[in-house]
Design an enzyme around this catalytic site. Sequence first.
Site, PDB file in Angstrom:
ATOM      1  N   VAL A   1      29.658  57.888  40.752  1.00  0.00           N
ATOM      2  CA  VAL A   1      28.846  57.023  41.867  1.00  0.00           C
ATOM      3  C   VAL A   1      29.318  57.513  43.323  1.00  0.00           C
ATOM      4  O   VAL A   1      28.862  57.176  44.322  1.00  0.00           O
ATOM      5  CB  VAL A   1      29.312  55.475  41.603  1.00  0.00           C
ATOM      6  CG1 VAL A   1      30.875  55.054  42.094  1.00  0.00           C
ATOM      7  CG2 VAL A   1      28.087  54.491  42.259  1.00  0.00           C
TER       8      VAL A   1
ATOM      9  N   ASN B   1      28.801  47.589  41.279  1.00  0.00           N
ATOM     10  CA  ASN B   1      30.105  47.121  40.441  1.00  0.00           C
ATOM     11  C   ASN B   1      31.014  48.331  40.283  1.00  0.00           C
ATOM     12  O   ASN B   1      32.007  47.838  40.155  1.00  0.00           O
ATOM     13  CB  ASN B   1      29.466  46.582  39.015  1.00  0.00           C
ATOM     14  CG  ASN B   1      30.605  46.239  38.166  1.00  0.00           C
ATOM     15  OD1 ASN B   1      31.324  45.383  38.104  1.00  0.00           O
ATOM     16  ND2 ASN B   1      30.640  47.261  37.164  1.00  0.00           N
TER      17      ASN B   1
ATOM     18  N   SER C   1      36.161  41.206  45.637  1.00  0.00           N
ATOM     19  CA  SER C   1      37.131  40.931  45.083  1.00  0.00           C
ATOM     20  C   SER C   1      38.032  40.007  45.589  1.00  0.00           C
ATOM     21  O   SER C   1      38.026  39.843  46.877  1.00  0.00           O
ATOM     22  CB  SER C   1      38.348  42.041  44.537  1.00  0.00           C
ATOM     23  OG  SER C   1      39.655  41.700  44.026  1.00  0.00           O
TER      24      SER C   1
ATOM     25  N   TYR D   1      42.989  50.138  47.749  1.00  0.00           N
ATOM     26  CA  TYR D   1      41.815  49.541  46.893  1.00  0.00           C
ATOM     27  C   TYR D   1      41.461  48.127  47.852  1.00  0.00           C
ATOM     28  O   TYR D   1      40.168  47.955  47.913  1.00  0.00           O
ATOM     29  CB  TYR D   1      42.551  49.005  45.747  1.00  0.00           C
ATOM     30  CG  TYR D   1      41.733  48.268  44.815  1.00  0.00           C
ATOM     31  CD1 TYR D   1      40.594  48.744  43.977  1.00  0.00           C
ATOM     32  CD2 TYR D   1      42.082  46.830  44.656  1.00  0.00           C
ATOM     33  CE1 TYR D   1      39.760  47.835  43.175  1.00  0.00           C
ATOM     34  CE2 TYR D   1      41.076  46.036  44.011  1.00  0.00           C
ATOM     35  CZ  TYR D   1      40.017  46.521  43.158  1.00  0.00           C
ATOM     36  OH  TYR D   1      39.236  45.710  42.382  1.00  0.00           O
TER      37      TYR D   1
ATOM     38  N   LYS E   1      37.431  46.545  48.814  1.00  0.00           N
ATOM     39  CA  LYS E   1      36.902  45.452  48.654  1.00  0.00           C
ATOM     40  C   LYS E   1      36.633  44.669  49.710  1.00  0.00           C
ATOM     41  O   LYS E   1      35.613  43.904  49.720  1.00  0.00           O
ATOM     42  CB  LYS E   1      37.875  44.979  47.598  1.00  0.00           C
ATOM     43  CG  LYS E   1      37.832  45.461  46.256  1.00  0.00           C
ATOM     44  CD  LYS E   1      36.630  45.464  45.478  1.00  0.00           C
ATOM     45  CE  LYS E   1      36.763  46.561  44.596  1.00  0.00           C
ATOM     46  NZ  LYS E   1      35.313  46.388  43.837  1.00  0.00           N
TER      47      LYS E   1
ATOM     48  N   ASN F   1      42.752  46.960  34.599  1.00  0.00           N
ATOM     49  CA  ASN F   1      44.105  46.475  34.649  1.00  0.00           C
ATOM     50  C   ASN F   1      44.787  46.670  33.205  1.00  0.00           C
ATOM     51  O   ASN F   1      45.917  45.693  33.214  1.00  0.00           O
ATOM     52  CB  ASN F   1      44.223  44.952  35.381  1.00  0.00           C
ATOM     53  CG  ASN F   1      42.944  44.195  34.927  1.00  0.00           C
ATOM     54  OD1 ASN F   1      42.770  44.213  33.594  1.00  0.00           O
ATOM     55  ND2 ASN F   1      42.647  43.205  35.606  1.00  0.00           N
TER      56      ASN F   1
HETATM   57  N1  LIG Z   1      39.112  43.320  36.481  1.00  0.00           N
HETATM   58  C1  LIG Z   1      39.668  42.604  37.734  1.00  0.00           C
HETATM   59  O1  LIG Z   1      40.396  42.095  37.529  1.00  0.00           O
HETATM   60  C2  LIG Z   1      38.469  42.808  38.866  1.00  0.00           C
HETATM   61  C3  LIG Z   1      37.687  43.870  38.953  1.00  0.00           C
HETATM   62  N2  LIG Z   1      37.106  43.932  40.208  1.00  0.00           N
HETATM   63  C4  LIG Z   1      36.098  44.898  40.463  1.00  0.00           C
HETATM   64  O2  LIG Z   1      35.136  44.805  39.290  1.00  0.00           O
HETATM   65  C5  LIG Z   1      34.474  46.115  39.016  1.00  0.00           C
HETATM   66  C6  LIG Z   1      34.351  46.408  37.622  1.00  0.00           C
HETATM   67  O3  LIG Z   1      35.707  46.518  37.436  1.00  0.00           O
HETATM   68  P1  LIG Z   1      36.127  46.209  35.636  1.00  0.00           P
HETATM   69  O4  LIG Z   1      35.210  45.684  35.023  1.00  0.00           O
HETATM   70  O5  LIG Z   1      37.232  45.341  36.035  1.00  0.00           O
HETATM   71  O6  LIG Z   1      36.733  47.723  35.348  1.00  0.00           O
HETATM   72  P2  LIG Z   1      36.553  48.741  34.167  1.00  0.00           P
HETATM   73  O7  LIG Z   1      37.515  49.550  34.330  1.00  0.00           O
HETATM   74  O8  LIG Z   1      36.220  47.980  32.681  1.00  0.00           O
HETATM   75  O9  LIG Z   1      34.851  49.240  34.506  1.00  0.00           O
HETATM   76  C7  LIG Z   1      34.621  49.998  35.591  1.00  0.00           C
HETATM   77  C8  LIG Z   1      33.209  50.479  35.552  1.00  0.00           C
HETATM   78  O10 LIG Z   1      32.969  51.356  36.476  1.00  0.00           O
HETATM   79  C9  LIG Z   1      32.378  52.714  36.171  1.00  0.00           C
HETATM   80  N3  LIG Z   1      32.934  53.569  36.680  1.00  0.00           N
HETATM   81  C10 LIG Z   1      34.268  53.986  37.482  1.00  0.00           C
HETATM   82  N4  LIG Z   1      34.219  55.036  38.293  1.00  0.00           N
HETATM   83  C11 LIG Z   1      33.071  55.540  38.232  1.00  0.00           C
HETATM   84  C12 LIG Z   1      32.417  56.654  39.001  1.00  0.00           C
HETATM   85  N5  LIG Z   1      32.895  57.315  39.602  1.00  0.00           N
HETATM   86  N6  LIG Z   1      31.030  56.691  38.759  1.00  0.00           N
HETATM   87  C13 LIG Z   1      30.328  55.744  37.980  1.00  0.00           C
HETATM   88  N7  LIG Z   1      30.715  54.805  37.404  1.00  0.00           N
HETATM   89  C14 LIG Z   1      32.182  54.650  37.653  1.00  0.00           C
HETATM   90  C15 LIG Z   1      33.130  52.891  34.693  1.00  0.00           C
HETATM   91  O11 LIG Z   1      32.489  53.706  33.847  1.00  0.00           O
HETATM   92  P3  LIG Z   1      33.151  54.657  32.890  1.00  0.00           P
HETATM   93  O12 LIG Z   1      34.332  54.085  32.148  1.00  0.00           O
HETATM   94  O13 LIG Z   1      31.856  55.240  32.074  1.00  0.00           O
HETATM   95  O14 LIG Z   1      33.867  55.902  33.744  1.00  0.00           O
HETATM   96  C16 LIG Z   1      32.961  51.456  34.192  1.00  0.00           C
HETATM   97  O15 LIG Z   1      31.729  51.052  33.788  1.00  0.00           O
HETATM   98  C17 LIG Z   1      35.201  46.896  40.183  1.00  0.00           C
HETATM   99  O16 LIG Z   1      34.516  47.355  41.222  1.00  0.00           O
HETATM  100  C18 LIG Z   1      36.450  46.326  40.234  1.00  0.00           C
HETATM  101  O17 LIG Z   1      37.080  46.452  41.465  1.00  0.00           O
HETATM  102  C19 LIG Z   1      37.215  42.802  41.144  1.00  0.00           C
HETATM  103  C20 LIG Z   1      37.982  42.033  41.055  1.00  0.00           C
HETATM  104  C21 LIG Z   1      38.814  41.744  39.806  1.00  0.00           C
HETATM  105  C1  LIG Z   2      42.898  45.717  39.120  1.00  0.00           C
HETATM  106  C2  LIG Z   2      43.411  44.349  39.558  1.00  0.00           C
HETATM  107  O1  LIG Z   2      44.081  43.774  38.447  1.00  0.00           O
HETATM  108  C3  LIG Z   2      42.422  43.291  39.740  1.00  0.00           C
HETATM  109  O2  LIG Z   2      41.406  43.990  40.502  1.00  0.00           O
HETATM  110  C4  LIG Z   2      41.336  43.055  41.720  1.00  0.00           C
HETATM  111  O3  LIG Z   2      40.463  43.128  42.518  1.00  0.00           O
HETATM  112  C5  LIG Z   2      42.281  42.067  41.821  1.00  0.00           C
HETATM  113  O4  LIG Z   2      43.609  42.512  42.697  1.00  0.00           O
HETATM  114  C6  LIG Z   2      42.765  41.907  40.177  1.00  0.00           C
HETATM  115  O5  LIG Z   2      43.871  41.556  40.020  1.00  0.00           O
END
Ligand SMILES: NC(=O)C1=CN([C@@H]2O[C@H](COP(=O)(O)OP(=O)(O)OC[C@H]3O[C@@H](n4cnc5c(N)ncnc54)[C@H](OP(=O)(O)O)[C@@H]3O)[C@@H](O)[C@H]2O)C=CC1
Ligand SMILES: C[C@H](O)[C@@H]1OC(=O)[C@H](O)[C@@H]1O
Length: 253
Positions: free
Chosen positions: A64, A90, A143, A156, A160, A194
């Site tokens: 991405v 996302n 976030s 990070y 966000k 995380n």
């Molecule tokens: N989990 C949390 O507590 C929180 C998450 N978020 C945000 O939510 C979003 C999703 O995170 P989350 O589901 O937790 O994390 P995951 O690690 O479970 O999922 C991340 C996703 O992003 C994809 N991805 C990462 N890098 C790339 C790249 N360079 N190109 C294309 N795809 C990519 C991964 O694909 P692949 O694995 O195939 O590389 C995967 O599908 C993020 O933007 C995160 O910042 C926001 C707030 C809280």
């Molecule tokens: C990766 C962190 O645990 C998660 O991602 C965020 O955006 C918040 O800080 C959450 O705690």
Amino acid sequence: MLLKGKTVMVTGGSSGIGQAIAIGAAREGADVAFSYWGSDEGALKTKEAILETGQKALAISGDVALPESAISFVQETVEVLGKVDVFVSNAGICPFHSFLDMPAEIFERTMRVNLHGAYYMVQAAANQMVAQKTGGSIIAISSISALVGGEYQTHYTPTKAGLLSLMQSTAIALGKHNIRCNAILPGTIETEINRDDLADASKRSYMEARTPLGRLGKPEDLVGPAVFLASDMSQYVTGASLLVDGGMFVNLQ
Ligand SMILES: NC(=O)C1=CN([C@@H]2O[C@H](COP(=O)(O)OP(=O)(O)OC[C@H]3O[C@@H](n4cnc5c(N)ncnc54)[C@H](OP(=O)(O)O)[C@@H]3O)[C@@H](O)[C@H]2O)C=CC1
Ligand SMILES: C[C@H](O)[C@@H]1OC(=O)[C@H](O)[C@@H]1O
């Protein structure tokens, strides 16, 4: 079915929040295209779950962070699924690291994936929606970290906050095309991003204790808010942000 007849695109659909939203959109009647980078196994799981709902699925691998990934993701989606109605930005990374010795490559990669990548993706999706003249809905997964800081997240949290700001500005730029732009601000949701951080028992209990609803979030907790913003139920909502954090943000003491 809130998304019947719509085509939804999701970046980062192979895992966590993006996977839940991609499958949740299909359950609401949408055909779904999603992108991912390294997790072929996760992508297959998402694709199979979408197909099980009877909807069409398209999985595209691509970094991405590269502007050309945005162009090809949108082009392939239109070739296979015909159009784009909803775009969910996302994909993201959060490699926890201390500030004073932050390696430049970690800082720059985080910016490129989380912010630059989202910018190019949103721009490509918006151009397609404008060409279609059908309006649309763009959702960025920002976030709670857009609003508050983190000692090991100095690279990070600005990405966000940037996404939140991007949705505000694109809401203005795209309103004339009936394209709505909104941000979802998840709290702490248990996913791969995380896994290591929350393996620390004291950190985990601290995060749980800060959450009035008494538990960390699950990826499925984001599905309802995303479907609402994707659907015509939110037809007069744009430039908005929706915290989905179990109440964590408002809990000072
Ligand atoms: N989990 C949390 O507590 C929180 C998450 N978020 C945000 O939510 C979003 C999703 O995170 P989350 O589901 O937790 O994390 P995951 O690690 O479970 O999922 C991340 C996703 O992003 C994809 N991805 C990462 N890098 C790339 C790249 N360079 N190109 C294309 N795809 C990519 C991964 O694909 P692949 O694995 O195939 O590389 C995967 O599908 C993020 O933007 C995160 O910042 C926001 C707030 C809280
Ligand atoms: C990766 C962190 O645990 C998660 O991602 C965020 O955006 C918040 O800080 C959450 O705690």
